[in-house]
Design a protein around this motif. Structure first.
Motif, PDB file in Angstrom:
ATOM      1  N   VAL A 182       1.536  -4.029   5.978  1.00  0.00           N
ATOM      2  CA  VAL A 182       0.830  -5.258   6.343  1.00  0.00           C
ATOM      3  C   VAL A 182       1.565  -6.443   5.730  1.00  0.00           C
ATOM      4  O   VAL A 182       1.822  -6.462   4.524  1.00  0.00           O
ATOM      5  CB  VAL A 182      -0.629  -5.211   5.846  1.00  0.00           C
ATOM      6  N   VAL A 200      -5.277  -7.992   1.030  1.00  0.00           N
ATOM      7  CA  VAL A 200      -4.227  -6.979   1.150  1.00  0.00           C
ATOM      8  C   VAL A 200      -3.900  -6.405  -0.224  1.00  0.00           C
ATOM      9  O   VAL A 200      -3.839  -5.182  -0.409  1.00  0.00           O
ATOM     10  CB  VAL A 200      -2.959  -7.575   1.803  1.00  0.00           C
ATOM     11  N   HIS A 213       0.811  -1.233   0.000  1.00  0.00           N
ATOM     12  CA  HIS A 213       0.000   0.000   0.000  1.00  0.00           C
ATOM     13  C   HIS A 213       0.837   1.272   0.000  1.00  0.00           C
ATOM     14  O   HIS A 213       0.329   2.349   0.279  1.00  0.00           O
ATOM     15  CB  HIS A 213      -0.920   0.013   1.228  1.00  0.00           C
ATOM     16  N   TYR A 236      -7.948   0.343  13.722  1.00  0.00           N
ATOM     17  CA  TYR A 236      -8.857   0.690  12.640  1.00  0.00           C
ATOM     18  C   TYR A 236      -8.083   1.481  11.590  1.00  0.00           C
ATOM     19  O   TYR A 236      -6.959   1.937  11.838  1.00  0.00           O
ATOM     20  CB  TYR A 236     -10.064   1.471  13.153  1.00  0.00           C
ATOM     21  N   LYS A 250      -6.827   4.317   9.162  1.00  0.00           N
ATOM     22  CA  LYS A 250      -6.694   5.742   8.909  1.00  0.00           C
ATOM     23  C   LYS A 250      -5.931   5.872   7.607  1.00  0.00           C
ATOM     24  O   LYS A 250      -5.007   5.115   7.342  1.00  0.00           O
ATOM     25  CB  LYS A 250      -5.843   6.410   9.994  1.00  0.00           C
ATOM     26  N   LEU A 251      -6.326   6.814   6.781  1.00  0.00           N
ATOM     27  CA  LEU A 251      -5.529   7.072   5.587  1.00  0.00           C
ATOM     28  C   LEU A 251      -4.745   8.345   5.829  1.00  0.00           C
ATOM     29  O   LEU A 251      -5.291   9.449   5.778  1.00  0.00           O
ATOM     30  CB  LEU A 251      -6.424   7.135   4.362  1.00  0.00           C
ATOM     31  N   ALA A 252      -3.465   8.163   6.147  1.00  0.00           N
ATOM     32  CA  ALA A 252      -2.621   9.309   6.455  1.00  0.00           C
ATOM     33  C   ALA A 252      -2.321  10.072   5.174  1.00  0.00           C
ATOM     34  O   ALA A 252      -2.302   9.504   4.082  1.00  0.00           O
ATOM     35  CB  ALA A 252      -1.326   8.833   7.099  1.00  0.00           C
ATOM     36  N   ALA A 259     -12.667  -5.277  -2.600  1.00  0.00           N
ATOM     37  CA  ALA A 259     -11.419  -4.911  -1.923  1.00  0.00           C
ATOM     38  C   ALA A 259     -11.683  -4.270  -0.575  1.00  0.00           C
ATOM     39  O   ALA A 259     -10.988  -4.553   0.406  1.00  0.00           O
ATOM     40  CB  ALA A 259     -10.614  -3.963  -2.813  1.00  0.00           C
ATOM     41  N   PHE A 310      -6.696  -4.187  -1.747  1.00  0.00           N
ATOM     42  CA  PHE A 310      -6.914  -2.893  -1.089  1.00  0.00           C
ATOM     43  C   PHE A 310      -6.003  -1.813  -1.677  1.00  0.00           C
ATOM     44  O   PHE A 310      -6.311  -0.619  -1.564  1.00  0.00           O
ATOM     45  CB  PHE A 310      -6.732  -3.013   0.427  1.00  0.00           C
ATOM     46  N   VAL A 329      -7.936   0.379  -3.797  1.00  0.00           N
ATOM     47  CA  VAL A 329      -8.723   1.378  -3.060  1.00  0.00           C
ATOM     48  C   VAL A 329      -7.835   2.580  -2.712  1.00  0.00           C
ATOM     49  O   VAL A 329      -8.220   3.736  -2.911  1.00  0.00           O
ATOM     50  CB  VAL A 329      -9.330   0.752  -1.787  1.00  0.00           C
ATOM     51  N   CYS A 330      -6.629   2.299  -2.203  1.00  0.00           N
ATOM     52  CA  CYS A 330      -5.712   3.391  -1.837  1.00  0.00           C
ATOM     53  C   CYS A 330      -5.417   4.271  -3.049  1.00  0.00           C
ATOM     54  O   CYS A 330      -5.479   5.504  -2.971  1.00  0.00           O
ATOM     55  CB  CYS A 330      -4.401   2.825  -1.297  1.00  0.00           C
ATOM     56  N   HIS A 369      -1.693  11.760  -1.735  1.00  0.00           N
ATOM     57  CA  HIS A 369      -0.740  10.651  -1.671  1.00  0.00           C
ATOM     58  C   HIS A 369      -0.929   9.965  -0.328  1.00  0.00           C
ATOM     59  O   HIS A 369      -0.026   9.945   0.506  1.00  0.00           O
ATOM     60  CB  HIS A 369       0.695  11.153  -1.824  1.00  0.00           C
ATOM     61  N   SER A 370      -2.116   9.447  -0.108  1.00  0.00           N
ATOM     62  CA  SER A 370      -2.405   8.868   1.202  1.00  0.00           C
ATOM     63  C   SER A 370      -1.821   7.468   1.305  1.00  0.00           C
ATOM     64  O   SER A 370      -1.444   6.841   0.312  1.00  0.00           O
ATOM     65  CB  SER A 370      -3.914   8.812   1.430  1.00  0.00           C
ATOM     66  N   TYR A 371      -1.736   6.992   2.522  1.00  0.00           N
ATOM     67  CA  TYR A 371      -1.267   5.620   2.758  1.00  0.00           C
ATOM     68  C   TYR A 371      -1.921   5.108   4.030  1.00  0.00           C
ATOM     69  O   TYR A 371      -2.506   5.874   4.804  1.00  0.00           O
ATOM     70  CB  TYR A 371       0.260   5.557   2.840  1.00  0.00           C
ATOM     71  N   VAL A 372      -1.818   3.797   4.222  1.00  0.00           N
ATOM     72  CA  VAL A 372      -2.557   3.157   5.304  1.00  0.00           C
ATOM     73  C   VAL A 372      -1.827   3.255   6.639  1.00  0.00           C
ATOM     74  O   VAL A 372      -0.619   2.970   6.723  1.00  0.00           O
ATOM     75  CB  VAL A 372      -2.800   1.658   4.974  1.00  0.00           C
ATOM     76  N   LYS A 373      -2.544   3.688   7.637  1.00  0.00           N
ATOM     77  CA  LYS A 373      -2.087   3.605   9.028  1.00  0.00           C
ATOM     78  C   LYS A 373      -3.145   2.823   9.783  1.00  0.00           C
ATOM     79  O   LYS A 373      -4.335   2.976   9.531  1.00  0.00           O
ATOM     80  CB  LYS A 373      -2.027   5.007   9.657  1.00  0.00           C
ATOM     81  N   LEU A 374      -2.722   1.975  10.688  1.00  0.00           N
ATOM     82  CA  LEU A 374      -3.707   1.301  11.530  1.00  0.00           C
ATOM     83  C   LEU A 374      -3.637   1.963  12.898  1.00  0.00           C
ATOM     84  O   LEU A 374      -2.714   1.719  13.678  1.00  0.00           O
ATOM     85  CB  LEU A 374      -3.440  -0.194  11.569  1.00  0.00           C
ATOM     86  N   ALA A 375      -4.605   2.833  13.154  1.00  0.00           N
ATOM     87  CA  ALA A 375      -4.629   3.570  14.420  1.00  0.00           C
ATOM     88  C   ALA A 375      -5.000   2.616  15.535  1.00  0.00           C
ATOM     89  O   ALA A 375      -5.708   1.629  15.326  1.00  0.00           O
ATOM     90  CB  ALA A 375      -5.630   4.709  14.337  1.00  0.00           C
TER      91      ALA A 375
END
Lengths: 216, 216
Positions: free
Chosen positions: A153, A189, A135, B208, B210-212, B188, A192, A195-196, A206-212
């Motif tokens: 991930v 994975v 991602h 959960y 978050k899209l940073a 997806a 997704f 989707v990003c 230019h978003s990217y995945v963070k798992l808060a």
């Protein structure tokens, strides 16, 4: 420090991973079908720290201790098959996503076994295939000053290989490894990523995945 | 303020969405096959602000202005088919994920049309089906003091319906709507829920998505 080869490493995705692996101290071979071209691209990359990036053939990349597959999705299986014996008994990291452009968005494609990682694992029965780096925004990966703080991930069926890749990823600047589980999660994975990228196209971001909420 | 019905709303996922919709001022009908049970569950929920939550039958929920499908995945299509005429010409929000437990992890299941949202859209040709609320941790949703700040990925083929759902979601405390694109992304988004939950099981967390790097 281990050597890490990147098959099809001269594209944006491969370059971004190369520069952050080298900045973690690894010796990276940026592989390409065209070794001269790879050598030229490698010279443009300036990692920090003690690692190195050298360009070379895909065969040279496949000869490293650990090998990352960063080719376009539709040549990934053919490429790894060509170096099957070199890749035996090694960790092979698939960062490949099968995606297609459909209007303004990217959509996931599902290969016969559900994911590219599973296709690669089927082609390399003697390797330990682990999925990672799906991602990540390529241009922020390549720019070490982009402030990237992304979660990666990781999945695969071999626990030891998965753990080793997680350690490698977490040593790279700006990345935190999160082991998700087995190859049963590969399609989810990989898909997704569509989707990003679609979100980034639509929102010019230019978003990217963070798992808060995950204690790192 | 519009009324919003939740089909199969008495489970953790439905309750969490109900309490945050009501806290945004909506009048929510928590639907269930057992209306008395729904009324009991609704009484246990304490939204803030001017919204309300009433329990009732799924038919009562399906009679609202906007309807959320929060049933278990394997009864979602049968439930919406039952109320097909009530749901015609309405926005129907699918938050359904088809998942199966496999050892320590949850894995995605792919229905014939690739996603539950597509299955529901096929069953409801006269409704505008939008996907939302897939990756949310149910217990943090239900607790308004949990500090949740989650991104909600929204998809669907009807632009106006998608925009309306995005406005609704962003009015809910702790949630930010991100429109991803069309129904081509449904599989997806839904499948990635398996990754989120598997990570939470493995890491004993309530993480959960978050899209940073996205300007909200």
């Amino acid at each position: 420090m281990s050597s890490i080869g990147i098959l099809g490493g001269t594209g944006p995705a491969g370059r971004g991973v190369a520069i952050r692996l080298a900045s973690a101290g690894y010796h990276v071979v940026l592989g390409s079908r065209d070794g001269d071209r790879a050598a030229q691209v490698a010279e443009t990359l300036s990692p920090r720290g003690d690692g190195t990036i050298a360009g070379g053939s895909n065969e040279k990349a496949a000869s490293c201790d650990i090998v990352v597959v960063a080719t376009p999705w539709d040549s990934a299986v053919a490429t790894v098959k060509e170096f099957k014996s070199l890749l035996a008994n090694k960790i092979v990291i698939s960062m490949v996503n099968a995606l297609a452009k459909e209007g303004r968005e990217l959509v996931p494609l599902y290969p016969p076994r559900g994911s590219m990682a599973a296709q690669i694992a089927f082609a390399l029965p003697e390797s330990q295939v682990v999925g990672a780096f799906h991602h990540l925004p390529a241009n922020q990966m390549e720019n070490l000053d982009s402030g990237l703080e992304a979660d990666v991930v990781i999945f695969g069926d071999n626990d030891a290989a998965r753990t080793q890749v997680a350690e490698l990823v977490s040593a790279m600047p700006g990345l935190t490894a999160i082991v998700a589980g087995s190859m049963s999660l590969a399609s989810a994975v990989e898909a997704f990523t569509a989707v990003c990228i679609s979100i980034n196209i639509r929102h010019k971001a230019h978003s990217y995945v963070k798992l808060a909420g995950l204690a790192h």
